[in-house]
Motif scaffolding. Structure first.
Motif, PDB file in Angstrom:
ATOM      1  N   UNK A   1       0.810  -1.221   0.000  1.00  0.00           N
ATOM      2  CA  UNK A   1       0.000   0.000   0.000  1.00  0.00           C
ATOM      3  C   UNK A   1       0.841   1.268   0.000  1.00  0.00           C
ATOM      4  N   UNK A   2       2.049   1.195   0.551  1.00  0.00           N
ATOM      5  CA  UNK A   2       2.872   2.392   0.649  1.00  0.00           C
ATOM      6  C   UNK A   2       4.131   2.192  -0.198  1.00  0.00           C
ATOM      7  N   UNK A   3       5.256   1.986   0.423  1.00  0.00           N
ATOM      8  CA  UNK A   3       6.504   1.725  -0.288  1.00  0.00           C
ATOM      9  C   UNK A   3       7.485   1.097   0.679  1.00  0.00           C
ATOM     10  N   UNK A   4       8.562   0.544   0.117  1.00  0.00           N
ATOM     11  CA  UNK A   4       9.593  -0.059   0.967  1.00  0.00           C
ATOM     12  C   UNK A   4      10.268   1.000   1.835  1.00  0.00           C
ATOM     13  N   UNK A   5      10.409   2.224   1.289  1.00  0.00           N
ATOM     14  CA  UNK A   5      11.022   3.305   2.067  1.00  0.00           C
ATOM     15  C   UNK A   5      10.164   3.666   3.276  1.00  0.00           C
ATOM     16  N   UNK A   6       8.855   3.826   3.055  1.00  0.00           N
ATOM     17  CA  UNK A   6       7.951   4.139   4.164  1.00  0.00           C
ATOM     18  C   UNK A   6       7.967   3.029   5.208  1.00  0.00           C
ATOM     19  N   UNK A   7       8.031   1.786   4.743  1.00  0.00           N
ATOM     20  CA  UNK A   7       8.070   0.653   5.673  1.00  0.00           C
ATOM     21  C   UNK A   7       9.322   0.701   6.528  1.00  0.00           C
ATOM     22  N   UNK A   8      10.448   1.087   5.930  1.00  0.00           N
ATOM     23  CA  UNK A   8      11.699   1.179   6.683  1.00  0.00           C
ATOM     24  C   UNK A   8      11.664   2.328   7.686  1.00  0.00           C
ATOM     25  N   UNK A   9      11.209   3.510   7.227  1.00  0.00           N
ATOM     26  CA  UNK A   9      11.225   4.697   8.093  1.00  0.00           C
ATOM     27  C   UNK A   9      10.262   4.537   9.259  1.00  0.00           C
ATOM     28  N   UNK A  10       8.989   4.296   8.960  1.00  0.00           N
ATOM     29  CA  UNK A  10       7.989   4.184  10.019  1.00  0.00           C
ATOM     30  C   UNK A  10       8.158   2.890  10.818  1.00  0.00           C
ATOM     31  N   UNK A  11       8.842   1.911  10.223  1.00  0.00           N
ATOM     32  CA  UNK A  11       9.093   0.657  10.929  1.00  0.00           C
ATOM     33  C   UNK A  11      10.002   0.822  12.130  1.00  0.00           C
ATOM     34  N   UNK A  12      10.761   1.924  12.170  1.00  0.00           N
ATOM     35  CA  UNK A  12      11.635   2.142  13.323  1.00  0.00           C
ATOM     36  C   UNK A  12      10.852   2.522  14.575  1.00  0.00           C
ATOM     37  N   UNK A  13       9.542   2.724  14.431  1.00  0.00           N
ATOM     38  CA  UNK A  13       8.695   2.871  15.613  1.00  0.00           C
ATOM     39  C   UNK A  13       8.759   1.598  16.453  1.00  0.00           C
ATOM     40  N   UNK A  14       8.975   0.467  15.777  1.00  0.00           N
ATOM     41  CA  UNK A  14       9.107  -0.809  16.500  1.00  0.00           C
ATOM     42  C   UNK A  14      10.342  -0.795  17.396  1.00  0.00           C
ATOM     43  N   UNK A  15      11.434  -0.181  16.902  1.00  0.00           N
ATOM     44  CA  UNK A  15      12.647  -0.091  17.708  1.00  0.00           C
ATOM     45  C   UNK A  15      12.389   0.697  18.993  1.00  0.00           C
ATOM     46  N   UNK A  16      11.661   1.804  18.862  1.00  0.00           N
ATOM     47  CA  UNK A  16      11.324   2.624  20.024  1.00  0.00           C
ATOM     48  C   UNK A  16      10.469   1.828  21.012  1.00  0.00           C
ATOM     49  N   UNK A  17       9.470   1.109  20.478  1.00  0.00           N
ATOM     50  CA  UNK A  17       8.582   0.310  21.340  1.00  0.00           C
ATOM     51  C   UNK A  17       9.351  -0.805  22.051  1.00  0.00           C
ATOM     52  N   UNK A  18      10.291  -1.443  21.333  1.00  0.00           N
ATOM     53  CA  UNK A  18      11.087  -2.529  21.929  1.00  0.00           C
ATOM     54  C   UNK A  18      11.937  -1.995  23.082  1.00  0.00           C
ATOM     55  N   UNK A  19      12.541  -0.824  22.894  1.00  0.00           N
ATOM     56  CA  UNK A  19      13.352  -0.235  23.961  1.00  0.00           C
ATOM     57  C   UNK A  19      12.507   0.078  25.194  1.00  0.00           C
TER      58      UNK A  19
END
Length: 344
Positions: A248-266
């Motif tokens: 639905x979006x792009x691989x770039x958007x998936x990479x950028x917004x996917x770093x929200x997972x890193x914040x949540x994991x921390x």
């Protein structure tokens, strides 16, 4: 005209599913694989279990008629599975051979690599605002995750292979969905069996090289089996949401917004496992979140600009059509007058 079919999962729902399932699977795997937990250190084989369950869910869905099977050339599925499996193996080897700091840097480097590959393969261009927001996200995540950085030859090669294959895999997911007009779950149902078979065959050998321990010698307790099943269940949602978001979006958007997972994991690591959370971590997380907000605003702004330019282009075309029509009417009227004068 038939009404446009609404997706079963909204865009926000797809992102939420990805974040929740990804963070959940990290927490489950931490308990499953840590020495203080169940010490199941066979990461590559576990990924094979993930895709086996995903393939089983896809088969049941197709058999029950909940999803349609569309044709994708088998050679395309094979080369995609090879790239995806090299991504998984490369990441595991990179984590083993490199320091945690360099491993995090290699993961962050996927954002510019995806951008460059989308530019080369699909001639996609990015505005200055998008590029600046990507830099802010990468810098923020780097501040809160990168600590020690040690590099060696083998580890560097494995990291390069992992970054390249992961970036290519994510771009290909979106390309396949557009090229073959296939849905996210249908494509996942076709790639999962091939990935499962290859990972279950070669995974134990990779894990033996990584850990110097054999899967055959592992004692499967009830608790370990339960956590493996829970990990596989979360993996189904994680894989599906990845295909949904990239489609639905792009691989770039998936990479950028996917770093929200890193914040949540921390944050969850600090809450559940008493992990240290310093001022440096908090500053990095705030920078990353600000960067994600700017990125979302920049992408949405670009969409609005393209839509307005498209609408203005259409209105100009309509005005030109009206002018041409008026000129034709005037010419016809003048010719009728000339004929009337000739007759009189």
């Amino acid at each position: 005209m038939e009404s446009e079919k609404k997706p079963l999962v909204s865009n926000g729902g797809a992102w939420a599913m990805n974040v929740v399932s990804s963070v959940g699977i990290i927490m489950v795997n931490k308990q499953l694989m840590s020495s203080s937990g169940y010490a199941f250190t066979f990461a590559t084989t576990l990924t094979g279990f993930h895709f086996m369950v995903t393939a089983l869910v896809g088969y049941i869905s197709n058999a029950a008629g909940y999803s349609a099977s569309k044709k994708v050339p088998i050679w395309e599925l094979f080369w995609f599975s090879i790239v995806a499996n090299m991504s998984i193996t490369g990441m595991n080897l990179s984590l083993m051979l490199n320091s945690v700091g360099f491993y995090q840097i290699s993961k962050l480097s996927m954002i510019p690599v995806v951008c460059v590959m989308e530019w080369v393969l699909h001639n996609k261009h990015y505005s200055t605002r998008v590029i600046m927001s990507v830099v802010v996200v990468a810098f923020g995540v780097g501040v809160c995750t990168v600590t020690d950085v040690e590099i060696n030859g083998k580890g560097f090669i494995c990291a390069c292979v992992a970054v390249f294959c992961t970036s290519l895999q994510q771009i290909t997911i979106g390309s396949f969905q557009k090229k073959y007009n296939i849905g996210s779950f249908e494509l996942l149902s076709k790639t999962a069996p091939i990935q499962a078979a290859s990972l279950l065959i070669f995974g134990p050998f990779v894990d033996y090289y990584l850990n110097k321990s054999s899967l055959l010698n592992y004692h499967f307790t009830g608790g370990a089996s339960l956590f493996i099943l829970l990990s596989c269940s979360l993996a189904v949602f994680c894989n599906l949401s990845q295909y949904l978001c990239i489609g639905r979006f792009s691989a770039t958007s998936f990479q950028v917004l996917g770093h929200m997972k890193t914040v949540c994991v921390l944050i969850l690591g600090w809450i559940l496992f008493d992990s240290a959370l310093t001022g440096k971590n908090i500053l990095g997380m705030l920078l990353a979140v600000v960067g994600m907000i700017i990125y979302s605003w920049a992408v949405e702004s670009e969409k609005q600009t393209k839509m307005s330019s498209h609408v203005s282009g259409e209105s100009l075309a309509q005005e030109e059509d009206v002018k041409l029509l008026k000129e034709r009417v005037n010419r016809i009227t003048e010719s009728d007058l000339e004929l009337g004068q000739a007759k009189s």
